[in-house]
Design an enzyme around this catalytic site. Structure first.
Site, PDB file in Angstrom:
ATOM      1  N   LYS A  53      -0.961  -1.576  -4.635  1.00 13.21           N
ATOM      2  CA  LYS A  53      -1.842  -0.405  -4.655  1.00 13.21           C
ATOM      3  C   LYS A  53      -0.976   0.852  -4.779  1.00 13.21           C
ATOM      4  O   LYS A  53      -0.766   1.588  -3.822  1.00 13.21           O
ATOM      5  CB  LYS A  53      -2.665  -0.359  -3.358  1.00 13.21           C
ATOM      6  CG  LYS A  53      -3.808   0.621  -3.382  1.00 13.21           C
ATOM      7  CD  LYS A  53      -4.484   0.777  -2.025  1.00 13.21           C
ATOM      8  CE  LYS A  53      -5.374  -0.360  -1.662  1.00 13.21           C
ATOM      9  NZ  LYS A  53      -6.196  -0.068  -0.453  1.00 13.21           N
ATOM     10  N   ARG A 102     -10.535 -12.677   6.603  1.00 10.47           N
ATOM     11  CA  ARG A 102      -9.270 -13.247   6.112  1.00 10.47           C
ATOM     12  C   ARG A 102      -9.470 -14.544   5.333  1.00 10.47           C
ATOM     13  O   ARG A 102      -8.713 -14.842   4.429  1.00 10.47           O
ATOM     14  CB  ARG A 102      -8.329 -13.549   7.272  1.00 10.47           C
ATOM     15  CG  ARG A 102      -7.659 -12.372   7.882  1.00 10.47           C
ATOM     16  CD  ARG A 102      -6.546 -12.846   8.823  1.00 10.47           C
ATOM     17  NE  ARG A 102      -6.068 -11.793   9.679  1.00 10.47           N
ATOM     18  CZ  ARG A 102      -5.193 -10.869   9.316  1.00 10.47           C
ATOM     19  NH1 ARG A 102      -4.706 -10.859   8.097  1.00 10.47           N
ATOM     20  NH2 ARG A 102      -4.805  -9.940  10.173  1.00 10.47           N
ATOM     21  N   PHE A 127     -10.918  -0.525  -0.335  1.00  8.75           N
ATOM     22  CA  PHE A 127     -10.651  -1.297   0.870  1.00  8.75           C
ATOM     23  C   PHE A 127     -11.010  -2.747   0.581  1.00  8.75           C
ATOM     24  O   PHE A 127     -12.181  -3.097   0.471  1.00  8.75           O
ATOM     25  CB  PHE A 127     -11.416  -0.766   2.083  1.00  8.75           C
ATOM     26  CG  PHE A 127     -10.870  -1.346   3.348  1.00  8.75           C
ATOM     27  CD1 PHE A 127      -9.680  -0.873   3.876  1.00  8.75           C
ATOM     28  CD2 PHE A 127     -11.503  -2.402   3.970  1.00  8.75           C
ATOM     29  CE1 PHE A 127      -9.143  -1.429   5.024  1.00  8.75           C
ATOM     30  CE2 PHE A 127     -10.971  -2.957   5.116  1.00  8.75           C
ATOM     31  CZ  PHE A 127      -9.789  -2.478   5.642  1.00  8.75           C
ATOM     32  N   ASP A 185       0.853  -1.180   0.000  1.00  7.32           N
ATOM     33  CA  ASP A 185       0.000   0.000   0.000  1.00  7.32           C
ATOM     34  C   ASP A 185       0.897   1.240   0.000  1.00  7.32           C
ATOM     35  O   ASP A 185       1.354   1.673  -1.061  1.00  7.32           O
ATOM     36  CB  ASP A 185      -0.885  -0.091   1.252  1.00  7.32           C
ATOM     37  CG  ASP A 185      -2.042   0.889   1.283  1.00  7.32           C
ATOM     38  OD1 ASP A 185      -1.954   1.941   0.631  1.00  7.32           O
ATOM     39  OD2 ASP A 185      -3.027   0.617   1.967  1.00  7.32           O
TER      40      ASP A 185
END
Length: 179
Positions: free
Chosen positions: A131, A165, A152, A103
């Site tokens: 990302k 998860r 998200f 990220d």
């Protein structure tokens, strides 16, 4: 599909196929090295990706785990905490860090720097998701499963407050669940 998921971005089949491609590329890239790379999986999110990826790396690899965190809820704090260090020495080893998502790049940058400081010969990054729109560090993964926009995402190891998860796919969490 889980009712908390807005849409599925990458199916279980797409993840398996891409992991196979990455595994073959990694095996090819490391085949002529004196020793296979040590895969270092960052807990907990990378575990499903690691499990799928290692099936497709035709080398006698080893793997170990680090528990590294920088998130609270949906945001990166920028404060990297090592909760569990490696049990295996990295001195003189080629390291391949396995991550679920890159990220901001802060976590993989900190881990790379730490492993090099410990004497690793090289440190490369393989990530299931990249990302780049949120990148704050000049850190780019060497192997990328998929690119993702600034959404998200959860599933296949990625969570929201430890939930989702175990979804076998990567999906976008409904906004109202985290805003």
């Amino acid at each position: 599909m889980n009712p908390d998921i807005k849409t599925i971005l990458y199916s279980e089949e797409q993840i398996r196929e891409r992991s196979e491609e990455l595994g073959k590329q990694i095996a090819e890239d490391y085949r002529d090295r004196p020793q296979a790379p040590l895969l270092v999986a960052l807990l907990r999110g990378s575990v499903p990706f690691l499990a799928e990826l290692i099936k497709h790396i035709d080398l006698d690899i080893e793997y170990d785990f680090m528990d590294v965190t920088s998130y609270e809820g949906t945001n990166s704090t920028g404060d990297i905490k090592i909760l569990k260090d490696l049990d295996t020495s990295v001195k003189g080893r080629d390291i391949l860090v396995v991550e679920d998502i890159v990220d901001t790049g802060k976590t993989v940058a900190a881990v790379r720097e730490m492993l090099m400081h410990k004497g690793a010969s090289s440190v490369k990054i393989v990530t299931l998701l990249n990302k780049p729109s949120r990148r704050t560090e000049q850190e780019e993964p060497d192997y990328v499963g998929f690119f993702v926009d600034n959404l998200f995402v959860v599933g296949f190891g990625m969570d929201f407050n430890q939930k989702y998860r175990c979804l076998p796919y990567i999906g976008v969490l409904k906004d109202e669940l985290y805003q």
